[in-house]
Write a protein that holds these residues in place. Structure first.
Motif, short mmCIF file in Angstrom:
data_model
loop_
_atom_site.label_atom_id
_atom_site.label_comp_id
_atom_site.label_asym_id
_atom_site.label_seq_id
_atom_site.Cartn_x
_atom_site.Cartn_y
_atom_site.Cartn_z
N ALA A 60 -19.87 18.30 1.84
CA ALA A 60 -19.33 17.71 0.59
C ALA A 60 -20.44 17.49 -0.43
N ASP A 61 -20.08 17.67 -1.72
CA ASP A 61 -21.02 17.38 -2.81
C ASP A 61 -20.75 16.00 -3.40
N ILE A 62 -19.46 15.63 -3.39
CA ILE A 62 -19.05 14.36 -3.97
C ILE A 62 -18.11 13.69 -2.97
N VAL A 63 -18.36 12.43 -2.67
CA VAL A 63 -17.50 11.72 -1.71
C VAL A 63 -17.06 10.40 -2.33
N GLY A 64 -15.98 9.83 -1.80
CA GLY A 64 -15.57 8.52 -2.31
C GLY A 64 -14.14 8.19 -2.01
N ASP A 65 -13.67 7.09 -2.64
CA ASP A 65 -12.26 6.71 -2.51
C ASP A 65 -11.46 7.48 -3.56
N SER A 66 -10.16 7.22 -3.63
CA SER A 66 -9.31 7.99 -4.56
C SER A 66 -9.76 7.81 -6.00
N LEU A 67 -10.19 6.59 -6.34
CA LEU A 67 -10.59 6.32 -7.72
C LEU A 67 -11.87 7.08 -8.07
N ALA A 68 -12.85 7.03 -7.18
CA ALA A 68 -14.12 7.72 -7.45
C ALA A 68 -13.89 9.23 -7.51
N LEU A 69 -13.04 9.75 -6.62
CA LEU A 69 -12.82 11.20 -6.64
C LEU A 69 -12.15 11.62 -7.95
N ALA A 70 -11.23 10.77 -8.45
CA ALA A 70 -10.57 11.10 -9.72
C ALA A 70 -11.61 11.09 -10.85
N ARG A 71 -12.41 10.04 -10.91
CA ARG A 71 -13.41 9.94 -11.99
C ARG A 71 -14.38 11.11 -11.93
N ALA A 143 4.73 14.85 -10.20
CA ALA A 143 6.07 14.68 -10.78
C ALA A 143 6.46 13.21 -10.84
N VAL A 144 6.06 12.44 -9.84
CA VAL A 144 6.34 10.99 -9.85
C VAL A 144 5.43 10.30 -10.86
N LYS A 145 4.17 10.68 -10.90
CA LYS A 145 3.25 10.08 -11.89
C LYS A 145 3.78 10.30 -13.31
N ALA A 146 4.42 11.45 -13.52
CA ALA A 146 4.93 11.78 -14.86
C ALA A 146 6.01 10.79 -15.30
N GLU A 147 6.67 10.14 -14.36
CA GLU A 147 7.73 9.18 -14.69
C GLU A 147 7.19 7.76 -14.90
N ALA A 148 5.90 7.55 -14.62
CA ALA A 148 5.34 6.20 -14.62
C ALA A 148 4.70 5.86 -15.96
N ASP A 149 4.43 4.57 -16.17
CA ASP A 149 3.67 4.16 -17.34
C ASP A 149 2.18 4.29 -17.08
N ILE A 150 1.81 4.02 -15.85
CA ILE A 150 0.39 4.01 -15.50
C ILE A 150 0.25 4.15 -14.00
N CYS A 151 -0.90 4.64 -13.56
CA CYS A 151 -1.20 4.77 -12.13
C CYS A 151 -2.12 3.64 -11.70
N CYS A 152 -2.26 3.49 -10.39
CA CYS A 152 -3.31 2.61 -9.89
C CYS A 152 -3.82 3.19 -8.58
N THR A 153 -4.94 2.69 -8.11
CA THR A 153 -5.43 3.03 -6.77
C THR A 153 -5.62 1.70 -6.04
N SER A 154 -6.03 1.80 -4.78
CA SER A 154 -6.26 0.55 -4.04
C SER A 154 -7.47 -0.19 -4.62
N GLY A 155 -8.30 0.53 -5.38
CA GLY A 155 -9.51 -0.07 -5.94
C GLY A 155 -9.28 -0.84 -7.24
N ASN A 156 -8.13 -0.63 -7.90
CA ASN A 156 -7.94 -1.29 -9.20
C ASN A 156 -6.51 -1.81 -9.39
N ALA A 157 -5.73 -1.90 -8.30
CA ALA A 157 -4.29 -2.21 -8.42
C ALA A 157 -4.05 -3.51 -9.21
#
Ligand code: 13P
Ligand code: SF4
Length: 324
Positions: A60-71, A143-157
């Motif tokens: 791996a070059d980049i590792v992390g939780d869902s939030l870090a991987l997204a960023r 497709a579910v995210k598209a129906e939402a106002d905003i997302c969250c992860t366990s790191g920023n819920a």
């Protein structure tokens, strides 16, 4: 050092604490081939904290939780991203860096939470609770995210929920995460009935038994665990927050109430910490192997694509989260 086999062997030094010497020959050729393929293909590998140590620490070059991987996906400059994780993580990378080829080595690497809710379910919740904002956990389809106002992860819920300035919020689909956030905020949370098939297995009595069997153990629990488990633990946080806790607080003996590979991956950097392992395996995370990462790079598979109309709306949900 240009010889990929020599580079692979040099990497073994890092993981010898968690991979026995007799197992290394099973991984060595694939590690060497992947190092070379990444160079040839201008590719980077993003790996979640639940990937096995030979993936996490050796390719791996980049590792992390869902939030870090997204960023970090957003910042990738290489042409190809291989996502060593589950499908929603690969979709999030594609949403945030649409010009790149995003590959997932096994399309069946899903998630019980993502499976538990459909776009029609979200629309139904909106009809039932008009004017109540919808937060979807990142562990959902685009497709579910598209129906939402905003997302969250366990790191920023909690921050995401409180950022909306609303006294009531719908949180979909993880019931336990929603209940754990509700315990920390004055915002009223309307939950869904989804569960993580890995974290729902932990029980509060497991922690009480651990404390008896391993005196002085510090217990960290992921917020996808049931609230009574989180209440019994010493700390609860995302996989990155658990890693940071061990790095900064250095508990002599620790138990991570989460997926099994977490302990192995964190133990690599902390050979002096004793890890008690009451873990459960995620069958979806475990579908990703060195062999299928190598095949992904050799044969460009499996490319993640998202309908442009869905992607446009889903991206807004993820971008709003990143702006919080
Ligand atoms: P983190 O965002 O905390 O890494 O969690 C992702 C996940 O799938 C946990 O089960
Ligand atoms: Fe989904 Fe749970 Fe596996 Fe995470 S550990 S990917 S939430 S099933």
């Amino acid at each position: 050092m240009h010889d990929p086999s020599a580079r692979a062997d040099a990497l073994y030094d890092k993981v010898r604490h968690v991979i026995p010497p007799m197992e290394w020959p099973v991984f060595r050729d694939d590690v060497a081939a992947i190092l070379e393929l990444k160079r040839q293909r201008d590719a980077v590998i993003l790996a979640h904290n639940y990937q096995t140590p030979e993936i996490f620490h050796c390719v791996a070059d980049i590792v992390g939780d869902s939030l870090a991987l997204a960023r970090k996906a957003m910042e990738v400059e290489a042409g190809v991203i291989v996502l060593a994780g589950v499908h929603f993580m690969a979709e999030t990378a594609k949403l945030l860096n649409p010009g790149k080829t995003v590959l997932i080595p096994d399309t069946e690497a899903g998630c019980s939470l993502a499976e538990s809710v459909t776009p029609a379910d979200v629309r139904l919740m909106r009809e039932r609770y008009p004017d109540v904002p919808v937060v979807t956990y990142v562990n959902t389809s685009a497709a579910v995210k598209a129906e939402a106002d905003i997302c969250c992860t366990s790191g920023n819920a909690r921050q995401v929920v409180e950022s909306l300035g609303s006294s009531r919020v719908i949180m979909i689909p993880d019931e336990f995460l929603a209940q754990n956030v509700a315990a920390e905020t004055d915002v009223e949370i309307i939950a869904w009935k989804g569960h993580c098939e890995v974290h729902e297995l932990f029980e509060a009595s497991d922690i009480r038994e651990l404390r008896e069997a391993y005196p002085g153990v510090t217990v960290l629990a992921h917020p996808e665990c049931p609230p009574e488990v989180v209440a019994e633990a010493d700390f609860s946080g995302s996989t990155a927050a658990m890693t940071d806790y061990v790095a900064t607080r250095k508990p002599p003996r620790v138990a991570l109430m989460t997926e099994c590979s977490m302990s192995d991956n964190v133990a690599v950097a902390h050979p002096d910490v004793e890890f008690v392992r009451p873990c459960n395996l995620c069958p979806h995370m475990k579908r990703i192997t060195l062999a299928n990462i190598r095949e992904a790079l050799e044969h460009d598979r499996h490319e993640v694509t998202i309908d442009p109309l869905v992607a446009r709306r889903a991206r807004l949900s993820v971008e709003r989260m990143l702006a919080v």
